[in-house]
Design an enzyme around this catalytic site. Structure first.
Site, PDB file in Angstrom:
ATOM      1  N   LYS A 228      12.001 -15.341 -11.175  1.00 13.99           N
ATOM      2  CA  LYS A 228      12.006 -14.250 -11.825  1.00 13.99           C
ATOM      3  C   LYS A 228      10.114 -15.171 -12.636  1.00 13.99           C
ATOM      4  O   LYS A 228       9.550 -14.226 -13.280  1.00 13.99           O
ATOM      5  CB  LYS A 228      12.975 -14.219 -12.544  1.00 13.99           C
TER       6      LYS A 228
ATOM      7  N   ASN B  24      -1.425   2.023   5.796  1.00 12.92           N
ATOM      8  CA  ASN B  24      -0.516   0.848   5.202  1.00 12.92           C
ATOM      9  C   ASN B  24      -0.637  -0.245   6.269  1.00 12.92           C
ATOM     10  O   ASN B  24       0.732   0.208   7.358  1.00 12.92           O
ATOM     11  CB  ASN B  24       0.674   1.374   4.554  1.00 12.92           C
ATOM     12  N   GLY B  25      -0.545  -1.802   6.424  1.00 14.24           N
ATOM     13  CA  GLY B  25       0.287  -2.052   7.080  1.00 14.24           C
ATOM     14  C   GLY B  25      -1.323  -2.982   8.099  1.00 14.24           C
ATOM     15  O   GLY B  25      -2.238  -3.327   6.909  1.00 14.24           O
TER      16      GLY B  25
ATOM     17  N   HIS C 151      17.021 -37.567  -6.357  1.00 15.64           N
ATOM     18  CA  HIS C 151      16.445 -37.844  -5.467  1.00 15.64           C
ATOM     19  C   HIS C 151      15.020 -37.600  -5.429  1.00 15.64           C
ATOM     20  O   HIS C 151      14.306 -37.737  -3.907  1.00 15.64           O
ATOM     21  CB  HIS C 151      17.458 -37.316  -3.825  1.00 15.64           C
TER      22      HIS C 151
ATOM     23  N   ARG D 162       3.558  -0.450  -5.101  1.00 18.47           N
ATOM     24  CA  ARG D 162       3.594  -0.869  -3.455  1.00 18.47           C
ATOM     25  C   ARG D 162       2.520  -2.151  -3.932  1.00 18.47           C
ATOM     26  O   ARG D 162       1.683  -1.856  -2.351  1.00 18.47           O
ATOM     27  CB  ARG D 162       3.706  -0.080  -2.516  1.00 18.47           C
TER      28      ARG D 162
ATOM     29  N   CYS E 183       0.808  -1.356  -0.158  1.00 18.86           N
ATOM     30  CA  CYS E 183       0.205   0.490  -0.254  1.00 18.86           C
ATOM     31  C   CYS E 183       0.939   1.541   0.430  1.00 18.86           C
ATOM     32  O   CYS E 183       2.449   1.149   1.040  1.00 18.86           O
ATOM     33  CB  CYS E 183      -1.154  -0.006   1.623  1.00 18.86           C
TER      34      CYS E 183
ATOM     35  N   LYS F 268       5.947  -4.386  -4.486  1.00 16.33           N
ATOM     36  CA  LYS F 268       6.910  -4.181  -3.866  1.00 16.33           C
ATOM     37  C   LYS F 268       7.365  -4.555  -2.745  1.00 16.33           C
ATOM     38  O   LYS F 268       8.881  -5.204  -2.542  1.00 16.33           O
ATOM     39  CB  LYS F 268       7.233  -2.638  -5.042  1.00 16.33           C
TER      40      LYS F 268
ATOM     41  N   GLU G  65      16.810 -18.127  -8.140  1.00 19.43           N
ATOM     42  CA  GLU G  65      16.606 -17.115  -8.790  1.00 19.43           C
ATOM     43  C   GLU G  65      15.843 -16.709 -10.237  1.00 19.43           C
ATOM     44  O   GLU G  65      14.963 -16.419 -10.193  1.00 19.43           O
ATOM     45  CB  GLU G  65      17.278 -15.643  -8.869  1.00 19.43           C
TER      46      GLU G  65
ATOM     47  N   TRP H 117      -2.990  -2.535  -1.648  1.00 17.06           N
ATOM     48  CA  TRP H 117      -2.602  -4.563  -2.023  1.00 17.06           C
ATOM     49  C   TRP H 117      -3.403  -4.824  -0.927  1.00 17.06           C
ATOM     50  O   TRP H 117      -2.743  -4.752  -0.264  1.00 17.06           O
ATOM     51  CB  TRP H 117      -1.160  -4.556  -1.189  1.00 17.06           C
TER      52      TRP H 117
ATOM     53  N   GLU I  24       6.762 -15.180 -11.059  1.00 20.48           N
ATOM     54  CA  GLU I  24       6.126 -14.101 -10.798  1.00 20.48           C
ATOM     55  C   GLU I  24       5.766 -13.099 -11.927  1.00 20.48           C
ATOM     56  O   GLU I  24       5.059 -12.035 -11.574  1.00 20.48           O
ATOM     57  CB  GLU I  24       6.550 -12.909  -9.365  1.00 20.48           C
TER      58      GLU I  24
HETATM   59  C1  F6R Z   1      11.441 -10.923  -5.945  1.00 17.42           C
HETATM   60  C2  F6R Z   1      11.728  -9.584  -5.254  1.00 17.42           C
HETATM   61  C3  F6R Z   1      11.175  -9.880  -3.830  1.00 17.42           C
HETATM   62  C4  F6R Z   1      12.219  -9.232  -2.731  1.00 17.42           C
HETATM   63  C5  F6R Z   1      11.209  -9.654  -1.942  1.00 17.42           C
HETATM   64  C6  F6R Z   1      12.732  -9.267  -0.486  1.00 17.42           C
HETATM   65  O1  F6R Z   1      11.627  -9.974  -7.250  1.00 17.42           O
HETATM   66  O2  F6R Z   1      11.186  -8.831  -5.552  1.00 17.42           O
HETATM   67  O3  F6R Z   1      11.499 -11.865  -3.599  1.00 17.42           O
HETATM   68  O4  F6R Z   1      13.322  -9.612  -2.781  1.00 17.42           O
HETATM   69  O5  F6R Z   1      10.354  -9.268  -1.123  1.00 17.42           O
HETATM   70  O6  F6R Z   1      12.114  -7.573  -0.682  1.00 17.42           O
HETATM   71  P1  F6R Z   1      12.758  -6.657   0.589  1.00 17.42           P
HETATM   72  O7  F6R Z   1      14.677  -6.909  -0.473  1.00 17.42           O
HETATM   73  O8  F6R Z   1      12.747  -5.366   0.055  1.00 17.42           O
HETATM   74  O9  F6R Z   1      13.197  -7.048   1.579  1.00 17.42           O
END
Ligand code: F6R
Length: 615
Positions: A492, A105-106, A511, A27, A2, A610, A488, A79, A495
């Site tokens: 990617k 937010n929260g 395994h 956000r 948010c 984000k 990673e 969000w 998501e």
């Molecule tokens: C994936 C991504 C998330 C963040 C995770 C931690 O592309 O961006 O997995 O890495 O939410 O976020 P931070 O680094 O802000 O704590």
């Protein structure tokens, strides 16, 4: 999660709120809404819309209705946590009188108890959110004679949970009241305007005079004036924030989306992060770390704690620390670490990794680590973030603002910073000879050029990805430094492209998971040259023998690897421990291309935000 924006003292209040919401959409984008006070009518004007990426445009469509001379206003991009993304659940929420409006937010953890109390005294709630209780609690305090600021302070004493809020009241049309506990919020002013925002980028369009609020501080923001109190009403001084970049860095700059812009900014992000911290002779200097050489020599164990991509960076860091500095190191997911009663002591250094410096799981893990006696260093991209202010020392990446929801340049900058830290630790502890230190320093310093060369192959990566854009199931395999890269790459793809992608250590397939491999399966393998290359290729053979197609991240010109797989994503060769910085780039491009081919919004993937400020 948010985004909050608030402004007072400008006739363009609605425009400022909407522009701020556009910058804060990363956000959360389930819905958006704004409220402004109408001083002439003595009322509030509100517009809300729940139309995912179209919400802000729907608010813009109503701009001809806004009051001619608006007072203070607040805006929110959501969000969803409590209640689905509908117009009724969109913020701002108002009280029964329609005179108090609040954005949040929260999570208000005790909102059910508070709601039951409010319902019993005749309040009429119109949403399924936890937030709305705050509007009614403030309403009661104002009815009892409190000013808006005092009403917010009193009501927050009754609230459990993490929050950032901003509120306005029709009776005090120039006033914005803002407060936070754990969730981020900053305030700022010029001589005539006051502003409140969830992040620096959203506030920068108005002013560079910005201040951070600490937990349980309540700011009263009026045109040109900010006064901050604690919850008992005692006046406190907020901390000034220094910002080294301008709002233009948070814009797309000619790219079709933030993600491609940020992928192409990676050489610069890594170059800036290394700048002044490593010399080609292996010397190192990390100013903000705030731990003396003696303290670093006393460290017996390192624990990296993080979420998502940042956790993957921790998995790489752990290997660099063990191999270069010879110190025991682990990496753990923050949401698990916090609750398993970890055994820590003053010989343990906990490094929390969070590009935002706000992720609530990581923040609580950090607080738990400190409670248990460990020293804590925060690695973050945001100067003055909550984590950087609470940690004993900081490691700053210098990637600039990252707006695309999926982390790209911040992840690479984290890897570069963590490897710099590993080299620093190795040097301080005398774990490596001078020529070894210089060799690693040279490899790190060559990374920006290696990344530039990698990005020059972006079209080749896209062409390979297009061949596999219809596939629904992927497996990502790697060994040692290749495994975090596999994790990673799979994250990617999941998501952004919304396809299943599982990552395994290559040796682990036999395994169990190998039973899933049949003709049509696609395996992406990290197969750049390392001491384990032959073993990796042995695992590739096992996949191909069962009908899988194999895409390999391989060294430039490595015809042997290319001859053993169906497609290659070629990258320049770098030393093994630095290879994740380069090897992850073709996988970012791969996910980007598959996502775009499927018509997905790469900057705003579904269900994500984000910054994750809820548990
Ligand atoms: C994936 C991504 C998330 C963040 C995770 C931690 O592309 O961006 O997995 O890495 O939410 O976020 P931070 O680094 O802000 O704590």
């Amino acid at each position: 999660m948010c985004g909050i924006i608030g402004v007072t003292g400008t006739p363009d209040a609605c425009e400022v709120l909407l522009a701020g919401l556009e910058l804060l959409e990363y956000r959360g984008y389930d819905s958006a809404g704004i409220v402004v006070a109408d001083p002439e009518a003595g009322t509030l004007w509100r517009a809300r819309a729940a139309e995912r990426a179209g919400s802000i445009q729907r608010l813009r469509d109503r701009l001809d209705e806004v009051p001619a001379t608006p007072g203070a206003g607040v805006g929110h991009t959501r969000w969803a946590t409590h209640g689905p993304p509908t117009d009724a659940n969109a913020h701002p929420h108002i009280d029964c009188t329609g005179r108090v409006a609040i954005v949040h937010n929260g999570i208000i953890e005790n909102y059910r108890d508070l709601a039951a109390r409010l319902d019993a005294t005749g309040h009429k709630r119109t949403s399924a959110t936890d937030t709305e209780v705050l509007a009614h609690l403030i309403e009661d305090e104002v009815e009892a004679g409190a000013s808006l600021g005092e009403a917010v302070r009193r009501c927050l004493r009754a609230v459990r949970g993490d929050f950032a809020i901003a509120a306005v009241h029709a009776a005090e049309p120039d006033l914005l009241v803002a407060a936070r506990r754990t969730s981020p919020l900053i305030v700022g002013k010029t001589e005539t305007v006051g502003v409140v925002a969830s992040d620096v980028a959203a506030a920068l369009a108005t002013t560079r005079e910005l201040y951070a609020l600490d937990d349980d501080q309540v700011a009263e923001v009026r045109p040109g004036a900010i006064v901050v109190y604690d919850l008992d009403g005692v006046r406190v001084e907020p901390t000034r924030i220094e910002v080294a970049w301008g709002v233009r860095r948070a814009m797309k700059g000619g790219y079709p989306d933030f993600m491609s812009k940020e992928i192409h900014e990676q050489p610069q992000a890594v170059r800036d992060t290394l700048l002044g911290r490593i010399g080609s002779d292996g010397s190192t200097e990390i100013e903000e770390l705030a731990l003396s050489d003696e303290e670093l020599r006393a460290v017996r164990r390192l624990v990296f704690v993080a979420c998502g991509s940042s956790y993957h960076a921790g998995l790489v860091a752990r290997q660099a620390i063990e191999r270069w500095a010879g110190v025991a190191a682990e990496a753990e997911v923050a949401s698990e670490f916090r609750y398993r009663q970890p055994v820590l002591d003053d010989g343990t250094l906990v490094v929390v990794i969070s590009q935002s410096g706000e992720t609530v799981d990581t923040l609580h893990a950090m607080r738990e680590a400190r409670r248990r006696g460990a020293r804590v260093v925060a690695l973050t991209n945001v100067v003055d973030s909550v984590m950087s202010r609470e940690a004993d020392g900081v490691l700053y990446t210098r990637a600039g603002p990252e707006i695309g929801v999926a982390s790209t340049k911040c992840h690479l900058a984290q890897l570069a910073m963590l490897e710099t830290f590993a080299l620093h630790l190795a040097r301080v502890r005398g774990a490596l000879a001078g020529d070894e230190l210089a060799g690693i320093a040279g490899a790190l310093l060559s990374l920006p050029d290696a990344l530039q060369a990698t990005l020059a192959r972006a079209d080749e990566f896209a062409a390979v990805a297009e061949r596999f854009a219809e596939v629904e199931d992927f497996y990502f395999l790697g060994r040692r430094t290749g495994f975090p890269v596999a994790l990673e790459g799979a994250l990617k793809l999941k998501e952004l492209a919304y396809v299943r992608a599982e990552a395994y250590p290559a040796g682990e397939m036999k395994h169990g998971p190998i039973s899933l491999i049949e003709p049509g399966a696609v395996v992406v393998v990290i197969a750049t040259r390392s001491s384990l290359w032959e073993k990796v290729m042995g695992n590739v053979e096992e996949m191909r023998a069962r009908g899988a197609s194999v895409v390999a991240v391989a060294d430039e010109g490595d015809d042997e690897t290319a001859g053993l797989v169906d497609a290659v994503l070629e990258v320049p060769s770098v030393i093994e421990l630095c290879s994740p910085v380069v090897n992850v780039v073709p996988l970012q491009s791969f996910a980007y291309t598959v996502a775009r081919a499927r018509g997905n919004d790469v900057d705003r993937p579904r269900n994500l935000a984000k910054v994750v400020t809820v548990e």
